[in-house]
Structures are given as structure tokens and as C-alpha cells.
Write an enzyme that holds these catalytic residues in place. Sequence first.
Site, short mmCIF file in Angstrom:
data_model
loop_
_atom_site.label_atom_id
_atom_site.label_comp_id
_atom_site.label_asym_id
_atom_site.label_seq_id
_atom_site.Cartn_x
_atom_site.Cartn_y
_atom_site.Cartn_z
N HIS A 93 1.53 -8.46 -4.37
CA HIS A 93 0.52 -7.52 -3.86
C HIS A 93 1.19 -6.17 -3.65
O HIS A 93 1.75 -5.88 -2.59
CB HIS A 93 -0.04 -8.06 -2.54
CG HIS A 93 -1.12 -7.20 -1.95
ND1 HIS A 93 -2.46 -7.45 -2.16
CD2 HIS A 93 -1.07 -6.11 -1.16
CE1 HIS A 93 -3.18 -6.54 -1.51
NE2 HIS A 93 -2.35 -5.71 -0.89
N ASP A 130 0.85 -1.18 0.00
CA ASP A 130 0.00 0.00 0.00
C ASP A 130 0.89 1.24 0.00
O ASP A 130 2.09 1.14 -0.22
CB ASP A 130 -0.96 -0.01 1.20
CG ASP A 130 -0.21 -0.21 2.52
OD1 ASP A 130 0.97 0.16 2.60
OD2 ASP A 130 -0.81 -0.75 3.47
N ASP A 136 0.25 -17.63 -5.51
CA ASP A 136 0.76 -16.48 -6.24
C ASP A 136 -0.42 -15.68 -6.80
O ASP A 136 -0.71 -15.69 -8.00
CB ASP A 136 1.69 -16.94 -7.37
CG ASP A 136 2.43 -15.78 -8.02
OD1 ASP A 136 2.34 -14.65 -7.50
OD2 ASP A 136 3.11 -16.01 -9.04
N GLU A 164 2.66 -10.16 -0.35
CA GLU A 164 3.01 -8.77 -0.06
C GLU A 164 4.40 -8.67 0.58
O GLU A 164 4.68 -9.37 1.55
CB GLU A 164 1.98 -8.12 0.86
CG GLU A 164 2.21 -6.63 1.04
CD GLU A 164 1.08 -5.94 1.79
OE1 GLU A 164 0.92 -4.72 1.63
OE2 GLU A 164 0.36 -6.63 2.55
#
Length: 604
Positions: free
Chosen positions: A498, A148, A546, A555
Site C-alpha cells: 500500500h 500516503d 497481500d 502499508e
Amino acid sequence: MHTENRLGGSEKRKNKYVDFGSILISRKALKWILVGSFLLASFAVAATTIIFKSSSKHKPHSPHPDNYPIALQKLVIFFNARKAGHNLRPDSYSVALQKALLFFNAQKSGILPEDNGIDWRGNSGLRDGMNDTNLKGGLVGGYYDAGDNVKFHFPMAYAMTMLSWSVIEYSHKYKALGKYDHVRELIKWGTDYLLLNFNSSATKMDKIYCQVGGHQNGSVTPDDHNCWQKPEQMEYTRPTQTCKAGPELAGEMAAALAAASIVFRDNDAYSDKLIKGSKTLFAFARDIGRRRPYSHGNPYISPYYRSTGYYDEYMWGATWLFYATGNISYLSLAIHPGISKNSKAFNMIPDLTVLSWDNKLPAAMLLLARLRMFLKPGYPYEDMLLRHHNATGHIMCSYLQYSPIYQVFNWTRGGMIMVNRGRPRPLQYVANTAFLASLFVDYMNATDALTWGCGPYELSSLLLRGFATSQVDYILGKNPMNMSYVVGYGTKFPGHVHHRGASTPNDHKNYSCKEGWKWQNSKNPNPNTITGAMVGGPDEFDQFEDMRSSDDYTEPTMAGNAGLVAALVSLTNTFGNGVDVNTIFSALPPLISRLSPTQPPSKP
């Protein structure tokens, strides 16, 4: 693990015989003796384990050491060490290290340097901190934590401490690889940003900026979790979190600046600035009126990087400040019995023996053991330093799968130690554990200690190095998935990481908060390769998904990659072995007590 053949005699004799002093045994005979003994030993261990586990419905305790014949232990240790020795190519760690450093370039926020080297990244977060009128110039810079766009200052500071520690111990390896300037630039990018988050020009402060961006559970407002946008296209408000208390945050930031001050000793002005900031932060951390968790009551922080205690940061921060300044009072605090008691340093609680962004105990104790191993300061420090040294040895014993009385952690069938007890995202803990084990071996080698004690047994440092090697090899591809968990390393690695920036095409089109989710949901591999990122890792059955939506698997994080870098540089031997013994001690005075033997120590 790489070892040299130390057997004497001619080449002919080495090919045919093994010399045990007064006895010569043919290699062929010895081979069958050892194979047969190993099978017998394996059967005995398996039988003992089955009988013991079946005798209790509760979690099994380690069998009493008397149940393990010494000969059996030696055979198990011998074969485990031999098995661990079949690692990847000698240069694999240095190649992986160079890639792992690039992950930090991909995580940079702010105005990027022209030579940043990640063509799909650009300037971002240029309005960070501008919502606070008390901040001149905002909080531009630093690093995004993971997939993020949040800047979590607690794990960011920890990552800078770990990078600095690796440079202090292994600067010669970084220089030989041509990565010394690169890793220093990464550290300075982080410490420059950390200095913005408090009044670094003062000797006393009343707040720390502890996070930029984030998400509240249940919120539908566009933010760093509700939007799938790469950093360059963020269009939502990113609030700045302010902490009026936070001993763990301030303690870790103090450790980061103190450790970095040693890295930058060749720049007096900057090193002094870092030390001054570290002292200010540590005073804030120690303020009796501010000893509340930095995450307490903050919905932007507590669900993500909530700290479970702060006495480990007291020990960690004080130890780094001692090494950075030579001030004996910091050492006295680090080894204060009250600090050890409150941090449960000697309780050998399994979770507290594992290094992480939340728990610095094993690393702090290893740093204190380093002081005793190399300088032997004696009275009045010896008793507590010895306890930390012994505790460190016990922790190392707990990492070994076949250690006779320290069967603390389970292992996956594929060979990964489950130091995070089966919880998600295991690899960051595995990497940290490998680093501590490898570093302890280097400390032993530098002091000519070939073994250390595990209960009644003396175990070889080669076994511990073999453990560290096996865990890093697992991360790099020697696992049941035959997959490297470091992106860009090897021929098979995760393709659906991610990560907002890596998954969004660099096509010069702007994707809104909602539009961006099509890239998260896409079944196609990421259009941008986030080279060097170590993903969360497999589950307890060595299986890996995956998928971008499976963030527990795919992540990466700042803290994880910092531990990976440290482990890789410690294990690479392409350019020599061993640690830099003296740099960390360069600020220390002769360790003669500044206190009267009758003077009571300060309160913890």
C-alpha cells in the site's frame, strides 16, 4: 542465536559424552533423557494452563511461581533457547539491514540527491510550507510517513531518534558494512528538516510546525488520502499544521536532535546547532502553559498520530539531552520521582512496556539503566537508577513466552509475540521489542552479567537473545506464510504494498487525483519495488492479505522501519558483536552531585 561450543575434552569425548563435572553421561542417553523430560515438561505446562484457564471466565493471571518446579523451568528455558537458536543464515541480518535502509531513500521529500538510488522517485513537495508567509523557503524536505504523502513530524522525529541510537551503539557494524555514511546521511536528511520547523536560532519559541499535508475525516476535497497520486504528481493543496503547544512533539524532536548531535560529534558546528535546537525545543515542551497534546482539536492529526501522554517524552528527551550535553539538570529531571509517577514508569502496565512512536518509556528506562550498568554513578542517583534498571529487567521478563511469572503477552501459533495485543500492524512493535531485548543483552555482556532476575529465577542472557532472534527471523520469513515481510528480502515478499509511489507506474504519464485510483485498485503487483519496506504484518492468526486495499497488512511506515533497522544492526554478527560502550558518555562530567543533598529537586 550463535553460540560457541565451550565443552572441554577431546573431539572423541565431545562426540560421545557430556561432562557434568563428577558425572559422565553418554550423549545418546542424555538425548533421550532430555527428550523425555521435555515431553513431560510440555505436558505439565499444557495441563497447568488448561486447568487454570478453565477455572475462570476472566482473563487468566499468571500462576504463582511456587506452582513451577525449578527443574521444569530449567528444562523449558533450555529447550526454548535451543529452539530459538535455529535462526537464518549468519549474514541474513546484514543483508536485510542494507535493504531496510533503502526504504528511507524511497520516502524522501524535496530535492533529491543525484545518488539517492531509487530510480522511480524524483523531486516532490517543493511547495510544502509555501502557504505560510512566515516561512522563508517553506518546509521542503523531510520524509513521507507511509503509503500516503503526509509528513507527520511526530513519528518522523521518533524515527530519527531510533536511527541515531542505533548508530551510537553500533557504529562499528555500520562501518564494517560500508553503510555508516549512508545511515548518517539519512539522519541528517531528517534533522535538517526538523530544524526548519521551529525558530532554531532562538532560545525561546512560541510554535512548531507539526505536519504538512493530511486529510480530514469525511472530507471529499482532494488531499493526501482522497487522491492516489505519487508524490511527484501531487496537484492538491497541502496545508501546514501549526502547533502552539505540544510537549510530546517538542520532547521527541528534542530527543531526535540531541541523539543526532552525538552521531555528528565529528562536525562541531552541526552538532552544536543540533544541541541548541534541542534545548530550545525541550524548553518549549516543559513550558507549563503549553502542556496540551499537540494533536488536541486538530482533525488533520488526531485520527492518525494522536499522542496518549507526554511524560514519557520528558524522560526520553531529558535523558538524550543529558547524554548530549553532560548537563546534570537533565539527568535530575529524567529520574525525578514525579516524572516516573506521572508516566506510570513503574506500574508495569503492559501497553506501556512496549516501545512505539507513542510510548518511549521502555527505551528511556533502558537508557537510564545503561548509565547505572556502565558508570555506577552512586549517590544521589543510585536509588532511582536502580528502580529504572529493575523495571527494565521486569520488562525483559515480560517478553519471554515461558517466563514463569511474567506471562504478559500472548503469542501467535506461528511464534510472533503479540505486544500490540492483537491490534493491526504488529510488526513495528515486534521489531522494537526485539531491538530492546538484543540491546539489553549487549549491555549485560559488556558488563559480564550472564543472567538477570525474573522474580525468584535467574535467566540466561542467551534466552533473551534467542527471543530477539526469533522475532526478527519471523519478520524475515520464518513464519506460517513462509513470507518475508521486508520487501525485496528473500524469494517471497509482499508484492501489493500500500504505497502511492510504488504502485504508480514510472511511465512519465501524469495521473490525476481520480485517475490514480486505478493503480490502487489494480490486482497486479506494484510496478516499482519499494526495497526494504517492512509492511504492517500479519493478523493474530499469522495470516496475511497481500492486497493494496488492505493497508493494515501491506502499508509500511517510517517508525516501523526505524525499529527494524535498529533490531537488524543489533543482531548482525557478521562483523562482530557488542556495543560501543563509551561514545554515548563522551560529553559527561564526573557524576558528582551538583546539588546539595538538602536542595529540593525541580518540579516535574
